[in-house]
Write a protein that holds these residues in place. Structure first.
Motif, mmCIF file in Angstrom:
data_model
loop_
_atom_site.group_PDB
_atom_site.id
_atom_site.type_symbol
_atom_site.label_atom_id
_atom_site.label_comp_id
_atom_site.label_asym_id
_atom_site.label_seq_id
_atom_site.Cartn_x
_atom_site.Cartn_y
_atom_site.Cartn_z
ATOM 1 N N ALA A 137 -9.142 -18.108 92.189
ATOM 2 C CA ALA A 137 -9.694 -17.372 91.043
ATOM 3 C C ALA A 137 -9.168 -15.930 90.967
ATOM 4 O O ALA A 137 -9.528 -15.188 90.052
ATOM 5 N N GLU A 154 -13.348 -12.382 84.712
ATOM 6 C CA GLU A 154 -13.637 -12.537 86.144
ATOM 7 C C GLU A 154 -15.001 -13.194 86.361
ATOM 8 O O GLU A 154 -15.166 -14.013 87.275
ATOM 9 N N LEU A 157 -14.553 -16.888 85.977
ATOM 10 C CA LEU A 157 -13.864 -17.485 87.130
ATOM 11 C C LEU A 157 -14.794 -17.564 88.342
ATOM 12 O O LEU A 157 -14.791 -18.552 89.078
ATOM 13 N N THR A 177 -13.647 -20.657 78.607
ATOM 14 C CA THR A 177 -12.544 -19.705 78.432
ATOM 15 C C THR A 177 -12.855 -18.617 77.407
ATOM 16 O O THR A 177 -12.010 -17.773 77.123
ATOM 17 N N THR A 180 -11.827 -14.802 77.894
ATOM 18 C CA THR A 180 -10.746 -14.666 78.876
ATOM 19 C C THR A 180 -9.418 -14.593 78.134
ATOM 20 O O THR A 180 -9.299 -15.071 77.007
ATOM 21 N N GLY A 184 -6.183 -15.816 82.371
ATOM 22 C CA GLY A 184 -7.479 -16.186 82.938
ATOM 23 C C GLY A 184 -7.837 -17.626 82.635
ATOM 24 O O GLY A 184 -8.324 -18.366 83.500
ATOM 25 N N LEU A 188 -8.335 -20.724 85.330
ATOM 26 C CA LEU A 188 -9.543 -21.534 85.302
ATOM 27 C C LEU A 188 -9.215 -23.027 85.180
ATOM 28 O O LEU A 188 -9.763 -23.870 85.899
#
Length: 244
Positions: A137, A154, A157, A177, A180, A184, A188
């Protein structure tokens, strides 16, 4: 866990109306998920996606006889029994955070399961798994940070890593998502793909076409409470066609 080849999760003819509402939120919804399957559920706000997710996790009372988990009627199963087999990642990750640091958040469910107090050592296998998940992550440099002070991406994640620490048979992710960036989201999905390779099934509720195209083995679409399956070539059409 029932006969071989049986779906983990089976929904047949599920109709659901919120108390006091005149309009059904779900109308005759059917779906089945087997180990390792990755279903992505698309649909606009208000189409019924989140209602279905909440029913599957026991956050709304399941109508009798419509939903089966490993062959058993989910309406008769206690939430704690469902929670050992089904992991749920909420749309707002903060709603699930319970620890003061990223590291303790990742290990929180392990401590709860084993009945460990703060400060008692966690078995090495779980520590190693937590280290692997947090590295995947890209949170290994934030171990002492408060989960609440992480960026939006973050937080998502971390909430996924914390769900993966105790392997589950099915993961339901609600808009994982959202908020993000592309990187990111890619991280994920890579974490989800690894869990899927270990045999976990996924139901990902999303607006994100990247998720549908790169992760799904089955693409489902929800519209005004009805669920139907779409072939990949139809995804863009199904999602972007002018409905007016």
């Amino acid at each position: 866990a029932g006969r071989a080849g049986q779906p983990l999760l089976e929904v047949k003819g599920l109709t659901f109306t919120y108390p006091g509402s005149q309009r059904a939120a779900l109308k005759g919804v059917s779906l089945a998920l087997a180990p390792g399957e990755r279903a992505v559920l698309l649909g606009e706000n208000g189409s019924g996606k989140t209602t279905l997710g909440k029913l599957l996790m026991g956050l709304l009372p399941a109508p009798k006889g419509c939903m089966r988990w490993e062959g058993q009627d989910m309406a008769k199963l206690p939430i704690h029994q469902l929670a050992t087999g089904i992991g749920y990642v909420f749309q707002q990750p903060e709603h699930q955070f319970a620890a003061a640091t990223v590291w303790e958040e990742c290990l929180y469910s392990v401590r709860a399961k084993l009945g460990l107090r703060t400060g008692e050592p966690v078995p090495a296998a779980y520590v190693e798994r937590a280290q692997r998940l947090l590295a995947a992550a890209r949170l290994e440099h934030r171990l002492d940070a408060s989960p609440f002070l992480l960026s939006g991406g973050e937080k998502r994640l971390l909430s996924v890593a914390a769900q993966f620490i105790l392997p589950k048979k099915l993961y339901i992710l609600d808009e994982p998502t959202a908020g993000t960036d592309y990187e990111g989201a890619s991280i994920l999905l890579r974490m989800c793909t690894e869990q899927s390779a270990e045999g976990a099934a996924f139901l990902v509720i999303t607006h994100d076409m990247q998720v549908a195209e790169s992760f799904a083995s089955d693409v489902l679409c929800m519209e005004e409470g009805h669920l139907y399956k779409v072939e990949n070539s139809e995804i863009y059409h199904a999602m972007t066609v002018d409905k007016n």
